[in-house]
Design an enzyme around this catalytic site. Structure first.
Site, PDB file in Angstrom:
ATOM      1  N   ILE A 197     -37.970 123.221  41.649  1.00 61.71           N
ATOM      2  CA  ILE A 197     -39.361 123.040  41.777  1.00 61.71           C
ATOM      3  C   ILE A 197     -40.138 124.048  40.897  1.00 61.71           C
ATOM      4  CG2 ILE A 197     -39.729 124.300  43.904  1.00 61.71           C
ATOM      5  CD1 ILE A 197     -41.451 120.976  42.972  1.00 61.71           C
ATOM      6  N   ASP A 198     -39.828 125.474  40.953  1.00 61.75           N
ATOM      7  CA  ASP A 198     -40.400 126.347  39.986  1.00 61.75           C
ATOM      8  C   ASP A 198     -39.609 127.500  39.837  1.00 61.75           C
ATOM      9  OD1 ASP A 198     -41.065 127.642  42.227  1.00 61.75           O
ATOM     10  OD2 ASP A 198     -43.298 127.861  41.806  1.00 61.75           O
TER      11      ASP A 198
END
Length: 218
Positions: A67-68
């Site tokens: 996701i990040d």
């Protein structure tokens, strides 16, 4: 390699030819949001935001998508942990270890495996705060992931909550697996057999399987 300039750090983005179709839009979108992003100290540093654009796409069969970045010590290469201390990559390595029988390793890096591109949906976060830059990256994230899915056969997203509606964001008919995040509680990732399943799906698509053992560092 090619390069384009942007109005804010990193000022120059170096990229492989395979990314050419999205670069002008990327520059436009980044120039719109960069001043907001760069108010914060970031992980990774701005010079490493776009490091994965140096990767070709034509030889990739699988995208492994987080996701990040790590909230501290992001390198720009998703899941990479040079000192092998991050929980996510340690869990991924132990999953591949169970699958392949490889046990004596000192690290693991998805970026060195033939046919695989590791990716993060959002390309930065505020130092110490996961998902803190999601709002700024959203247009760019969608643009880049859609481009990747035109090249790969399988998109493997790590995070059931984060990726619950990912198919709605994609235009290409790519086979998508949404699995548990490696840092998920109750050791859910341990029971996940997605790396095995990816190779079954590739075979069904008449593509060569991924040699996941290639990612081990000794």
């Amino acid at each position: 390699m090619n390069s384009v300039t942007v109005s804010h750090a990193p000022y120059t983005i170096t990229y492989h030819d395979d990314w050419e179709p999205v670069m002008s839009q990327l520059v436009e979108f980044y120039n719109e949001v960069a001043s907001w992003l760069l108010r914060d100290e970031t992980s990774p540093i701005p010079d490493k935001f776009f490091i994965q654009l140096k990767q070709p796409l034509r030889n990739k069969r699988v995208c492994v998508c987080g996701i990040d970045p790590y909230p501290k010590d992001g390198t720009g290469v998703p899941f990479e942990s040079p000192n092998f201390t991050k929980k996510s990559i340690k869990e991924i390595a132990s999953s591949i270890s169970r699958l392949t029988g490889v046990i004596d390793y000192k690290g693991y890096n998805l970026n060195i495996i033939d046919g695989v591109i590791p990716w993060n949906y959002y390309l930065s976060c505020k130092l110490g705060e996961t998902k803190s830059h999601a709002i700024y990256w959203d247009k760019i994230s969608k643009l880049l992931l859609q481009h990747i899915t035109k090249h790969v056969s399988v998109l493997y997203c790590l995070g059931k909550t984060d990726y619950s509606n990912i198919r709605a964001k994609l235009e290409s008919p790519v086979t998508t697996i949404v699995g548990y995040h490696p840092a998920a509680r109750d050791r859910q990732f341990e029971k996940d057999r997605s790396f095995e399943i990816i190779n079954v799906l590739l075979e069904l698509d008449n593509k060569a399987p991924i040699n996941w053992a290639q990612g081990f560092i000794y």
